[in-house]
Design an enzyme around this catalytic site. Sequence first.
Site, mmCIF file in Angstrom:
data_model
loop_
_atom_site.group_PDB
_atom_site.id
_atom_site.type_symbol
_atom_site.label_atom_id
_atom_site.label_comp_id
_atom_site.label_asym_id
_atom_site.label_seq_id
_atom_site.Cartn_x
_atom_site.Cartn_y
_atom_site.Cartn_z
ATOM 1 N N ASN A 13 -4.598 3.044 1.482
ATOM 2 C CA ASN A 13 -5.553 1.957 1.233
ATOM 3 C C ASN A 13 -6.221 1.648 2.571
ATOM 4 O OD1 ASN A 13 -6.926 -0.372 0.689
ATOM 5 N ND2 ASN A 13 -5.127 -1.609 0.182
ATOM 6 N N TRP A 14 -7.484 2.068 2.693
ATOM 7 C CA TRP A 14 -8.164 1.930 3.985
ATOM 8 C C TRP A 14 -8.789 0.559 4.185
ATOM 9 C CZ3 TRP A 14 -10.737 7.500 4.379
ATOM 10 C CH2 TRP A 14 -9.732 8.410 4.730
ATOM 11 N N LYS A 15 -8.580 -0.342 3.216
ATOM 12 C CA LYS A 15 -9.036 -1.736 3.360
ATOM 13 C C LYS A 15 -10.440 -1.764 3.971
ATOM 14 C CE LYS A 15 -4.258 -3.228 3.345
ATOM 15 N NZ LYS A 15 -3.245 -4.172 3.731
ATOM 16 N N HIS A 99 -4.676 -6.208 -5.727
ATOM 17 C CA HIS A 99 -4.001 -6.205 -4.422
ATOM 18 C C HIS A 99 -3.785 -7.655 -3.981
ATOM 19 C CE1 HIS A 99 -3.300 -5.716 -0.147
ATOM 20 N NE2 HIS A 99 -2.945 -4.472 -0.421
ATOM 21 N N GLU A 101 -4.222 -9.107 -1.286
ATOM 22 C CA GLU A 101 -5.347 -9.675 -0.508
ATOM 23 C C GLU A 101 -6.463 -10.133 -1.434
ATOM 24 O OE1 GLU A 101 -5.711 -6.337 2.179
ATOM 25 O OE2 GLU A 101 -3.748 -6.856 2.984
ATOM 26 N N GLU A 171 4.234 -4.578 -3.779
ATOM 27 C CA GLU A 171 3.952 -4.853 -2.371
ATOM 28 C C GLU A 171 4.367 -6.283 -2.044
ATOM 29 O OE1 GLU A 171 0.677 -2.063 -0.774
ATOM 30 O OE2 GLU A 171 -0.311 -3.791 -1.643
ATOM 31 N N GLY A 177 1.362 -5.359 6.554
ATOM 32 C CA GLY A 177 0.739 -5.464 7.875
ATOM 33 C C GLY A 177 1.597 -6.202 8.889
ATOM 34 N N SER A 216 4.119 -1.958 5.164
ATOM 35 C CA SER A 216 4.619 -1.370 6.410
ATOM 36 C C SER A 216 5.322 -0.023 6.213
ATOM 37 C CB SER A 216 5.528 -2.372 7.136
ATOM 38 O OG SER A 216 4.800 -3.547 7.466
ATOM 39 N N GLY A 237 -1.167 1.014 3.996
ATOM 40 C CA GLY A 237 -2.321 0.469 4.701
ATOM 41 C C GLY A 237 -2.476 1.111 6.064
ATOM 42 N N GLY A 238 -2.048 0.395 7.101
ATOM 43 C CA GLY A 238 -2.265 0.802 8.493
ATOM 44 C C GLY A 238 -1.920 2.254 8.796
HETATM 45 P P1 13P Z 1 0.445 -1.936 5.487
HETATM 46 O O1 13P Z 1 0.943 -0.542 5.166
HETATM 47 O O2 13P Z 1 -0.541 -1.965 6.603
HETATM 48 O O3 13P Z 1 1.572 -2.913 5.622
HETATM 49 O O4 13P Z 1 -0.408 -2.404 4.182
HETATM 50 C C1 13P Z 1 0.168 -2.299 2.936
HETATM 51 C C2 13P Z 1 -0.880 -2.522 1.914
HETATM 52 O O5 13P Z 1 -1.367 -3.629 1.741
HETATM 53 C C3 13P Z 1 -1.332 -1.349 1.151
HETATM 54 O O6 13P Z 1 -2.094 -1.729 0.056
#
Ligand code: 13P
Length: 255
Positions: A13-15, A99, A101, A171, A177, A216, A237-238
């Site tokens: 997920n490149w947000k 998600h 967020e 999640e 994050g 994470s 994510g990251g």
């Molecule tokens: P991180 O892997 O950066 O913690 O993010 C998780 C996430 O929100 C994937 O959708």
Amino acid sequence: MSAHSRIPFVCGNWKLHHGREATGAQVRELVAGLPALRDRARIAVAPVVTCLAVAVEAAAGKLPIAAQNVHFAEKGAFTGEWSVGHLKELGVSYVIVGHSERRALFADNDETVAKKVRAVLDGGLLPIACIGETESQRENGKTKHVVTEEIEAILAAVRPDEADRLTLAYEPVWAIGTGKNASAQQAQEVHALIRSLLKKHFGTKAEVVCIQYGGSVKPDNVAILMAEPDVDGALVGGASLEAKSLLAIAQNAIR
Ligand code: 13P
């Protein structure tokens, strides 16, 4: 179907990160790395919406591309939105829905998430529906309650014959994050709860549903999570922003 016959599925997920150039380059690098996985793990990636076309082109049909969100309506007075039809037109395969967020910052809730999941299925695309508790909900012993409510809202929108098109992503919000991933035991506890709710709704078809863990996830912690019977993949994510890292996660997710 046993847990370990579900092929690990890792989605990046490149947000709000890579632009067009980086998206094209990273997708090409991912495609080049796919043969090494020898079909023992699946990968998808969800770029920023304006980069979806570039991603689909760079993927050349070899890597499924995901959107990070969608509106549930086909068309109408919804300034700034896009529909499942628009994503289909671009050649997108998956849509991440609900998600945390989006739930926390953009007013997605159980009702709109269910409508989005339904719209994605109706349009012939594949939903990755997200659920998870916040830190204070966990501390107050509400994890089971919160996850059950979120899952039931999603499952009410999915017919049993659509089970194989659904991916769920657990999640925990406190792990996103933060570098603080859930322990394998904490993840499995919730994934087992989700599997039991899937069984109630889908019967034996519950076994085909991929349940990803997200929060994470990194190349060095994915294997221990994947060793659990109901953890079938990861939403990352990251650590998905660099193709090398996402490929290493997929490689280490193979059981
Ligand atoms: P991180 O892997 O950066 O913690 O993010 C998780 C996430 O929100 C994937 O959708």
